[in-house]
Structure formats: structure tokens, C-alpha cells
Write a protein that holds these residues in place. Structure first.
Motif, PDB file in Angstrom:
ATOM      1  N   LEU A  21      -4.656   8.596   4.143  1.00 12.16           N
ATOM      2  CA  LEU A  21      -3.997   7.666   3.232  1.00 12.16           C
ATOM      3  C   LEU A  21      -4.261   8.041   1.784  1.00 12.16           C
ATOM      4  N   ASP A  25      -1.461   8.971  -0.798  1.00 11.78           N
ATOM      5  CA  ASP A  25      -1.393   8.143  -1.997  1.00 11.78           C
ATOM      6  C   ASP A  25      -1.445   9.007  -3.252  1.00 11.78           C
ATOM      7  N   PHE A 185       8.201   0.815  -2.148  1.00 11.41           N
ATOM      8  CA  PHE A 185       7.246   1.242  -1.115  1.00 11.41           C
ATOM      9  C   PHE A 185       5.826   0.840  -1.499  1.00 11.41           C
ATOM     10  N   ASN A 186       5.467   1.044  -2.772  1.00 13.92           N
ATOM     11  CA  ASN A 186       4.127   0.665  -3.234  1.00 13.92           C
ATOM     12  C   ASN A 186       3.885  -0.829  -3.092  1.00 13.92           C
ATOM     13  N   ARG A 189       3.965  -1.920   0.996  1.00 16.50           N
ATOM     14  CA  ARG A 189       2.868  -1.410   1.821  1.00 16.50           C
ATOM     15  C   ARG A 189       1.606  -2.261   1.645  1.00 16.50           C
ATOM     16  N   GLY A 192       2.080  -4.676   4.358  1.00 10.89           N
ATOM     17  CA  GLY A 192       1.887  -4.004   5.636  1.00 10.89           C
ATOM     18  C   GLY A 192       0.433  -3.675   5.893  1.00 10.89           C
ATOM     19  N   GLY A 193      -0.301  -3.306   4.813  1.00 13.33           N
ATOM     20  CA  GLY A 193      -1.712  -2.983   4.956  1.00 13.33           C
ATOM     21  C   GLY A 193      -2.519  -4.189   5.373  1.00 13.33           C
TER      22      GLY A 193
END
Length: 204
Positions: A21, A25, A185-186, A189, A192-193
Motif C-alpha cells: 500500500l 500510495d 480515489f483518494n 479509499r 473502503g479502508g
């Protein structure tokens, strides 16, 4: 038996995935920084090309001067690219500071602000390019049905420079659209995280 139990420790899996990740990242951050620098640079170029474009033509002993303020769409284009360049410069500073400090994730409020700002910039740039392109086509081809004459036959240098500015602005608008996808996306996520963390915690 106890050795096997220790070997299957749940602590090993998150370490492996967290390394991947961090690599992903870092790549995403570099891509974001490059896009923001590109937008800032091309935005300044587009605004400068259109904003400084003038041409004087003598018609029947009368001098006529063409400038970007004669077309409201070009004024919109210059203003829009100036705003997006200033916004991108601020975001470039933020990206550099974030990379130096090594912060991996944003907080949700900051991510929402960045996402909203990128979305607004993308819409504004696309709208400005669309309006300027329409005006440029009318200036180049005219509109016989409405008795609008071609002006690029007389102001060829002016039209060519405007075309270069619109081309730069088009690249800016495409980059802002791509950047808005990155910021989306940033943002998402983060949600989602948290979901994944909750799932892992419930398993153990």
C-alpha cells in the motif's frame, strides 16, 4: 504445534499488505504531483497566450485592434486558467509538504475539500474550453445564415495565437478531469479502508 500456531500469526499479513500500500500510495502521490504541476504550467501558458494576444489591422485607413476582451468566451478562458493555475500551485505545495512529512492518508474533511475543489476546477476548465472553441470556430468559419463574417482572414496572427492558447487549455482540462478521478480515489479509499479494518477486526 505451538510453533505452527505462532507461525500463522495474524500480524504477518497486515505488514506485507501495508508495504504494498505504501508503494502504491507513493506512486499515486507522484502522479498527482506531476498532474498538478502540468496543470499549473499549462494553465499559465494558456492564459498568457490568449491574454497577451493582440493584432492591429488597418481597414480603409481606420486601424482596428483585435484583443481577447472582444470575445467574452476568451475572457472566461483566461480567467478560468488563471484560477486553476493558482489553485494547482497551492495544491502542489500541499503535495510536496505531504510527501516530505510522509503522511499516508488524508482526513476525510480534507479529502472532501480537495475532491470538491478538483471537481469544480474540472467543470470550469471544460466549460471554458468549450465556449472558447465555439467562438474560435465562428471566427474561423463564420456563420453565413446569420451574416456573421469570418474574422480570421483579417486577423490571422491573432487567431493562430488564440488557437495555441485553446490547445494548451484543452490539455489543462483533460488533466483536471484525470486529476479529479485521482482525488475521488483518494477520498473513497478512506471509506473502503475503514470497512476493511472493521472486517479484519471482527474476524479476530
Amino acid at each position: 504445534m505451538s510453533y505452527l500456531a505462532v507461525g500463522v500469526s495474524p500480524g504477518n499479513v497486515p505488514v506485507y499488505h501495508s508495504t504494498n500500500l505504501k508503494v502504491n500510495d507513493r506512486r499515486l502521490r507522484v502522479a498527482e504531483l506531476v498532474l498538478r504541476c502540468l496543470i499549473c504550467g499549462l494553465g499559465v501558458v494558456a492564459a498568457a497566450l490568449v491574454g497577451t494576444d493582440t493584432q492591429v489591422k488597418e481597414i480603409f485607413t481606420v486601424q482596428k485592434k483585435a484583443k481577447f476582451t472582444d470575445m467574452k468566451a476568451l475572457v472566461f478562458l483566461v480567467v478560468a486558467n488563471g484560477i486553476v493555475s493558482a489553485y494547482s500551485l497551492v495544491q502542489v505545495v500541499r503535495c510536496v509538504v505531504s510527501m516530505v512529512r510522509g503522511n499516508v492518508l488524508f482526513s476525510k474533511p480534507i479529502a472532501w475539500i480537495i475532491f470538491s475543489g478538483d471537481q469544480v476546477m474540472a467543470y470550469v476548465c471544460v466549460a471554458a474550453v468549450g465556449a472558447a472553441t465555439q467562438s474560435a470556430v465562428l471566427a474561423k468559419l463564420g456563420q453565413p445564415e446569420l451574416q456573421w463574417m469570418k474574422i480570421c482572414n483579417m486577423y490571422d496572427k491573432f487567431c493562430n495565437q488564440v488557437g495555441e492558447g485553446i490547445a494548451s487549455a484543452l490539455l489543462v482540462s483533460l488533466s483536471t478531469v484525470l486529476l479529479s478521478c485521482v482525488s475521488a480515489f483518494n477520498l473513497f479509499r478512506l471509506y473502503g479502508g475503514n470497512k476493511n479494518k472493521t472486517t479484519v477486526a471482527s474476524r479476530w
